[in-house]
Structure formats: C-alpha cells, structure tokens
Design a protein around this motif. Sequence first.
Motif, PDB file in Angstrom:
ATOM      1  N   SER A 370      46.491  40.444  29.749  1.00  0.00           N
ATOM      2  CA  SER A 370      45.327  39.768  29.184  1.00  0.00           C
ATOM      3  C   SER A 370      45.215  38.348  29.730  1.00  0.00           C
ATOM      4  N   MET A 371      46.334  37.649  29.792  1.00  0.00           N
ATOM      5  CA  MET A 371      46.318  36.281  30.312  1.00  0.00           C
ATOM      6  C   MET A 371      45.955  36.264  31.793  1.00  0.00           C
ATOM      7  N   LEU A 372      46.491  37.206  32.557  1.00  0.00           N
ATOM      8  CA  LEU A 372      46.151  37.288  33.981  1.00  0.00           C
ATOM      9  C   LEU A 372      44.673  37.584  34.160  1.00  0.00           C
ATOM     10  N   ALA A 373      44.131  38.490  33.347  1.00  0.00           N
ATOM     11  CA  ALA A 373      42.698  38.791  33.420  1.00  0.00           C
ATOM     12  C   ALA A 373      41.872  37.550  33.087  1.00  0.00           C
ATOM     13  N   ALA A 374      42.309  36.760  32.108  1.00  0.00           N
ATOM     14  CA  ALA A 374      41.587  35.534  31.764  1.00  0.00           C
ATOM     15  C   ALA A 374      41.633  34.530  32.903  1.00  0.00           C
ATOM     16  N   VAL A 375      42.764  34.422  33.591  1.00  0.00           N
ATOM     17  CA  VAL A 375      42.881  33.485  34.716  1.00  0.00           C
ATOM     18  C   VAL A 375      41.979  33.918  35.869  1.00  0.00           C
ATOM     19  N   THR A 376      41.995  35.213  36.207  1.00  0.00           N
ATOM     20  CA  THR A 376      41.153  35.687  37.307  1.00  0.00           C
ATOM     21  C   THR A 376      39.670  35.564  36.961  1.00  0.00           C
ATOM     22  N   THR A 377      39.328  35.769  35.686  1.00  0.00           N
ATOM     23  CA  THR A 377      37.928  35.607  35.274  1.00  0.00           C
ATOM     24  C   THR A 377      37.502  34.154  35.370  1.00  0.00           C
ATOM     25  N   ALA A 378      38.362  33.243  34.933  1.00  0.00           N
ATOM     26  CA  ALA A 378      38.024  31.813  34.965  1.00  0.00           C
ATOM     27  C   ALA A 378      37.848  31.314  36.385  1.00  0.00           C
ATOM     28  N   THR A 379      38.598  31.850  37.321  1.00  0.00           N
ATOM     29  CA  THR A 379      38.511  31.402  38.710  1.00  0.00           C
ATOM     30  C   THR A 379      37.639  32.309  39.564  1.00  0.00           C
ATOM     31  N   GLY A 380      37.098  33.391  38.990  1.00  0.00           N
ATOM     32  CA  GLY A 380      36.266  34.308  39.758  1.00  0.00           C
ATOM     33  C   GLY A 380      37.017  35.047  40.840  1.00  0.00           C
ATOM     34  N   ALA A 381      38.328  35.195  40.687  1.00  0.00           N
ATOM     35  CA  ALA A 381      39.155  35.773  41.740  1.00  0.00           C
ATOM     36  C   ALA A 381      38.966  37.283  41.818  1.00  0.00           C
ATOM     37  N   THR A 382      39.127  37.799  43.017  1.00  0.00           N
ATOM     38  CA  THR A 382      39.049  39.238  43.236  1.00  0.00           C
ATOM     39  C   THR A 382      40.404  39.907  43.091  1.00  0.00           C
ATOM     40  N   TYR A 383      41.467  39.111  43.003  1.00  0.00           N
ATOM     41  CA  TYR A 383      42.807  39.680  42.909  1.00  0.00           C
ATOM     42  C   TYR A 383      43.697  38.720  42.148  1.00  0.00           C
ATOM     43  N   CYS A 387      54.294  38.332  39.708  1.00  0.00           N
ATOM     44  CA  CYS A 387      55.489  38.911  40.320  1.00  0.00           C
ATOM     45  C   CYS A 387      56.727  38.364  39.631  1.00  0.00           C
ATOM     46  N   GLY A 388      57.747  39.208  39.516  1.00  0.00           N
ATOM     47  CA  GLY A 388      58.994  38.779  38.912  1.00  0.00           C
ATOM     48  C   GLY A 388      59.790  37.887  39.841  1.00  0.00           C
ATOM     49  N   ALA A 389      60.933  37.420  39.343  1.00  0.00           N
ATOM     50  CA  ALA A 389      61.785  36.550  40.157  1.00  0.00           C
ATOM     51  C   ALA A 389      62.314  37.269  41.386  1.00  0.00           C
ATOM     52  N   ASP A 390      62.413  38.609  41.330  1.00  0.00           N
ATOM     53  CA  ASP A 390      62.887  39.385  42.475  1.00  0.00           C
ATOM     54  C   ASP A 390      61.768  39.773  43.434  1.00  0.00           C
ATOM     55  N   GLY A 391      60.525  39.341  43.147  1.00  0.00           N
ATOM     56  CA  GLY A 391      59.394  39.644  44.019  1.00  0.00           C
ATOM     57  C   GLY A 391      58.639  40.906  43.657  1.00  0.00           C
ATOM     58  N   ALA A 392      59.142  41.680  42.719  1.00  0.00           N
ATOM     59  CA  ALA A 392      58.452  42.909  42.316  1.00  0.00           C
ATOM     60  C   ALA A 392      57.201  42.563  41.518  1.00  0.00           C
ATOM     61  N   VAL A 393      56.112  43.300  41.769  1.00  0.00           N
ATOM     62  CA  VAL A 393      54.847  43.063  41.075  1.00  0.00           C
ATOM     63  C   VAL A 393      54.951  43.626  39.667  1.00  0.00           C
ATOM     64  N   LEU A 394      54.811  42.754  38.677  1.00  0.00           N
ATOM     65  CA  LEU A 394      54.870  43.176  37.285  1.00  0.00           C
ATOM     66  C   LEU A 394      53.507  43.637  36.785  1.00  0.00           C
ATOM     67  N   VAL A 395      52.473  42.846  37.077  1.00  0.00           N
ATOM     68  CA  VAL A 395      51.103  43.152  36.660  1.00  0.00           C
ATOM     69  C   VAL A 395      50.184  42.755  37.805  1.00  0.00           C
ATOM     70  N   SER A 396      49.167  43.544  38.081  1.00  0.00           N
ATOM     71  CA  SER A 396      48.206  43.210  39.126  1.00  0.00           C
ATOM     72  C   SER A 396      46.822  43.655  38.697  1.00  0.00           C
ATOM     73  N   LEU A 397      45.823  42.918  39.160  1.00  0.00           N
ATOM     74  CA  LEU A 397      44.421  43.227  38.887  1.00  0.00           C
ATOM     75  C   LEU A 397      43.633  43.059  40.178  1.00  0.00           C
ATOM     76  N   GLY A 398      42.663  43.940  40.409  1.00  0.00           N
ATOM     77  CA  GLY A 398      41.789  43.806  41.568  1.00  0.00           C
ATOM     78  C   GLY A 398      42.437  44.328  42.835  1.00  0.00           C
ATOM     79  N   THR A 399      41.819  43.936  43.955  1.00  0.00           N
ATOM     80  CA  THR A 399      42.255  44.373  45.279  1.00  0.00           C
ATOM     81  C   THR A 399      42.963  43.246  45.987  1.00  0.00           C
TER      82      THR A 399
END
Length: 670
Positions: A370-383, A387-399
């Motif tokens: 939800s927080m990531l979606a709010a950040v991408t909405t506020a900045t109009g980002a497409t993606y 990512c975790g400390a090990d570089g693994a993607v924890l949550v992703s939105l968009g392309t």
Amino acid sequence: MATAPAEVPRDRRLALLGWGLAVLALLLIAAVPFLVSGGVNDRPQVVAGYPARDYVAHLVIVASLVLSGAWLVHLRPRNAIGWILLASGALQAVQTSTDAYGIRALTDPDHSLPLARSAEWVAQWTWIPALLLVVAVLPILYPTGYPSSRFWRRHLRVTVVGLVCLVSAAAIASAHFDDSVTGYDAGYTPPTWLVAPLAVIGIITTAGCVLVTLVGTVVRTVRAGAPERQQLALLVAVVALMLVFAFVPGQFLFAFVYASLPVAIVVGVLRYRLLGIEVAVRRTLLYVPLTVLVAVVVGLSTASLARLLPDGPLPLLLGSAVVAVFIFPVARLLQRGVDRFVLGDRADPLRQVAGVAAELAAPSEDPVSSMLAAVTTATGATYGAVCGADGAVLVSLGTDHVPTHQVPLRLGDEDLGTLVVGPRRGSSRVADDDARLIDALAPHLAMVVHASRLTAALAEQQARATRATLTERDRLRRDLHDGLGPSLSGISLSLEAALVAIRRDPGSAAAILERTRAEADDASREVRRVIDALRPTALDRADLARAVRQTATGLGLGRPGGTSFSLEAGDLEGLPPVVEEAAYRIVAESLTNVVRHADASCCVVRLSRGPGVLRLVVEDDGTGVDDASPGGHGLGSMRRRAGDLGGRLVVRQRVPAGTTVDAVLPWVRP
C-alpha cells in the motif's frame, strides 16, 4: 540473411514524401516575390497585395509549418500530427502563391497568363482548411496522433463533416475576387440552394466543434497526468499567446507567434522537457493573463478617474496604485492556479505527502504494498519496487524501467533494503522534483518495512507458541491418561481394599497399605517426570537460537571478565517442538555444567541442521571430564533426552583442554 521489417521501407517512403511536400510548399511561397514584382502591388485593381512586411509574415508561417511537419513525419511517420502541420503549411503556400499569381494574371494589360481566374478562385477558399486543420482537428489528436477516448473519436468525425461542408460552401460561393482584386469574378453564379444549407451546416457545426475542442483541451489538461499534462499545457500556452497577439495591431507579431505553434507542437510530441520547457509554459500562462489584467485595470481606472480629473497625471498615478494594491494577491492566486494546471499534484508536495499518509492510515493486509502504491501514485511512476537487504524483490508494481531512482531504506543502523522507483509515463528518467519527493518518502517507507518485519516476526512467534502449546497439551494428556491416571486409580482401589480389610481381616491391612504407599511414591515420581518434561518458557518467547543465547546470558556467560560465549546457528526454521525442546534442554544443561564445573574461559555452541537431523555441539576449554566416568544425573538426563528421540549424545575430552558435548537428534517434520 535477416531482412528489415516491411514497415521500415514504408516509413522511409513516408518521410521522403513529407520532405517533398515541404520543399514544394517552400518553392511555392518563394515564388511570390517574383509573381508580384514589377509594381503589381501598386496596380489600381489590387486590393491587398503582398508588400515585403506581409510577405515575410506569410513566409515565416509557411516555413514553420512545413518544416516542423516534415521533421515530425521524418521521426514519427505514422503520427497524424506531422501530416496535419504539413497540410496546413502546404495549403497556406498554395493560397498565397495562387493569390499572387491570380492578381498578376488578372491585372496584366495583355492577359497573357493562363488560368488566372482558376488560380484566384483557389486562393479565395484554401485559407479556410489551412487554418481550421490546426485549430479544430490538431488539438483532438495531440499529442499521440489519435483521439484519446471514444468521445473524441466521435467528435473528430463530426468536426470533419463540418469542415467538409464549410469548405465546400466556401469553394462554391467564391465567385467574386473583391478581397484581392476588383472587377473580376469566376464567371459563374453560385447556386444558392446548395451554398446556403452547406454554409449553415458548416458554420454551426464547425463553430460548435471548435468551441468544444478548445474547452475540451483545457479540461484534458486539467485532468491529465504527467507527461500528457505538460504536453497539453505547452499547446495551451502558445494558443494563449496567439489570442493575446491577435488583438495587437500589426500582422507581423501575430505571424511570429503563430509560427511558434508548430514548433511547440513538435517539442510537445518529441521532447516536451527540452530546455526546461515546463518553466517557460508556466511563465507564459502566468504573465499573459497577468499582463492583460494589468492593462484592463489601469485602462478602466484611468478612464474612470479621467472623467473626474481630466488634467494632470493623477488618474494614471491612482490607476497604478490600484494595480499595486491588488495585483500581488491576484498574482499569487494565479501562480497557484497555473502551477496546479501545469504540474498537477507536483505543484503541492505537501498534498502528495498527505495523500501518502492517508494511504498508510487506511487498513491494509500488506502495508508495504500500500505504501509503495502511494509513493508511485504521488510521483506518477510507472514502476516501483522494494528490495530486501540481499537484493531480492519483496514487492513490485508496474513494469520495470531503466533508468530508475534508488534510495536505501535504513532505520538507525539497520539496513532494510532499497526503494526503486521508475520515471513517469513517457519520461526517459526520473525528474528531479520526483526524486526529491521519493527521497523524502523513503524514511516513512523504511518505518513501514520495519514495522512489517516486526509484525511478521510477532506472527511467527505466535504461531510457534501456538504449535508448542498444542504439542505440550497433547503430551500432557497422554502422560496423565497413560501414566498418572492409572496410578491414581490403583491407589484409590488399594485404599478401598484396605478399608475392607480393616473390617474383616485387620492383619492384612498393613500389607495393603504398604503397597498403596509404594504406588503413591510411583505416582509422585510420575508427577515430577511430567513437570520436568514441560516445555521451557524460553522457547515460547523466542526461537531455539535466541532462547540459547538468553539462557547463556542468564548464566553469566559472555560478561566482561567472565567466560566468553559465542553461538553459531544455521537455518533452524521449521523444527518440531519436541526436537527443539530436547535440543534446548541438552544445551542448557551443558551450559550449566560449564558455569558450575568447567572453570572455562571460552564456550562455543554450534547448532546446525543436516539431512533429517539436528546436530548440536557445546565446547569449552575448561578442566574437562574423565571419559571413563559415567557422569552424574545431568549427563544421564541429556543422554536420555537424545535417546528418547532415537538420537545419540557423546561427551568427550577436548584437545588440548576442555569438554565437547556432541548430540545428534533425528529431525522429522511433524
């Protein structure tokens, strides 16, 4: 051998066609000075010729339209906007050149030039589509080259019908050339029955469509997101300048402003961020209405005061004072409105932050998403991604998009991972304003990630405690039912037998009571065994590794000046409670022996999981043990716990000094 797609040669042919039309239009407009040379402009029949100043205005407009259109066709052959610019410029070139030719041919004394009336007839009506294509059609297709919705597709069809009717009516009705040269006509009488309905339909439809197009473009600008908002705002800014200069005397200034329109359109389609064009758009939309407002206020106040004070500079001074008092608050309001119009949500970063906070406050099963979606909405980002400390993607939105803006997520000294945000739609990079907003929101997201981790850990501990409680309850039920229950029942029956014996055979009562006492002792030992087998409280509060560490700390290991302690634990996730409990009991007993008997300076505990087994090793560098000694109650209890699980436990002397406790416990999933 690889072959190019069929679209590539076609696109090249379209680009060559576009440049060919541009060159033809420029040749036509370049021929005008030759057509009006020799004093044609001064002939008595000529109403409006082409003096140098007016010709330069026409040349600038045509060149700007056809060159901008050809360049856009060259880069985007399938975008209709470039072809509209080319068509508008070519039609204006045709109108100007045919008008100049017709004036010369009609007014020559010998009338030797052919097609004079036809050329002038073409010049009488071609300016209409040349102008209306840009005014009525182009904004509908801008900036993508196709209508943005079903409404605009239908509106485009109606607009084309209106233009066809209007141009047809103008072409049929252009029988007289009085606007260019007097005393000549096309030589026919236009049919009123055909011209009138076409003109009525064309004028009403075209006027209504132009009004809807202009208003709709402003509405689209307000509702659009980036980058379409900035592209549309650029078009609106240039049109606003055109409207202002349309009322300024002199065709020359308006021509140059009009010539900037195709350039602005090309920039809006291709490079809408070029050279800070966003800043220029905001300044234009601010200062144009502000200048008009100042002129109107000064003019009205000065004219009103001049009636009372006709002489002296006092009216002008008072008018300037009125402007000084009211213009600054109006300018601030206008600036706010323009920024909101051009930038959208980016004009008010606090509102964006408030929107993110509102999204965070709303109930959600996954607050990080939800927080990531709010950040991408506020900045109009497409993606956007966390990512975790090990570089693994924890949550992703968009392309996923490259390049991206990356911000480390930290809370104190803890590295929680990285926030990755892509650019806005249509942008090649993350804008500086968006990057600053992302940097400001990253600490809040870090807190959400940290809280989410704590929540997950708490849920894991609750699940662990629940599983352990259920296992412990089942064990207690079995022990009480199979062990203590029969013992108590036996004691009860023995006491009943003793009571009967006292009445009938007092001599046998003593033997019965002796057996009953033995049974009570057995029941007492069974109770102690059940209590001793209860699950340690430390395992209810933490996992095995942390429980061992807490126990070592509680025994005084690892304190300054005392026995040093280290724990090496691998992946212990998913251990059955019975195995976890036995391992903890063995380690706790071993650590207790180290503190009480070993006099060691160092103690190491290793916990590792192998195929189907859990291995634990406790080593110290103390006095050691005698391998031949059977050991006390503690070592026996440790061996019994390992044996109950089908495992083994070995206690041996460590070289060069100390003791090693090595246990292997079969690990079987419950």
